[in-house]
Structures are given as C-alpha cells and as structure tokens.
Design a protein around this motif. Sequence first.
Motif: not given
Length: 122
Positions: A63-66, A68-73, A85-92, A107-118
């Motif tokens: 549920x936590x993974x879903x 997180x996916x829901x917030x990101x996507x 799929x690479x973003x989904x793998x990164x989140x996992x 929020x920590x996971x999403x912040x890391x992903x946003x930093x990676x995107x930037x």
Amino acid sequence: MSITERTALEGEVVRKCLQRRESDSSFIEHLSYKLVYRRYASLFFIVGVDGEENELSVLEFIHCVVETFDKYFENVCELDVMFNVEKAHFILEEMMSQGNVSETNKMNVLQTLVLMDKDGKK
C-alpha cells in the motif's frame, strides 16, 4: 532458478492471483512461499515471502508503494508503470535494500526522485 523455471513460476503466481475473487484473502500459499497480493484497479502487486514474514506488514508495504507511485505519477495507472519502469524500479530500490524494507517515508523517496530528475539522471 533458470529463466524458464522463473517464467513458469511467475505465470503460475499470476494465474493464481487472477482467479481469486475480491472477497478472498490477499494471502495465498504456493509451493514453499506465501504470496501477498493487492489489486488496485488494473494493477496487481504480488510479493512472495518465506514463512517467517509478517503478511500484514507486507500488505502495508504494498500500500505504501502504491501511494508513492500515485503521488509521483499523479493517479498511477498501468501505462505509467509500463512506460516509466525505470522510475518504478527506482522507487522500489529507494524503499527496499537487500530484500528488506528500508524507507517508508513517501516524501523522502519522492524528494530523492525529484532531485534525480533535476540532475538529468533519468
């Protein structure tokens, strides 16, 4: 496990989960594994664990993974996961380390992903 055996096992697991009704339990025993699964619209999340794992904690992690996916996507769907799929793998990978849950703060996971995107490390 060879690729052929793994493919056959994955097919068996998916068929078992698809055959179940919504009112059935989210836990199935298959071979020496316990399967914990959850369906969200057209997405199925299936985790195989050994007999020592707490099934309810795995269900909560799914549920936590879903979430997180829901917030990101922004309202995640099957196509989001397939085309990113690479973003989904990164989140996992951010949420798990060596088969163990290491981060549940979305929020920590999403912040890391946003930093990676930037940084352009897509």
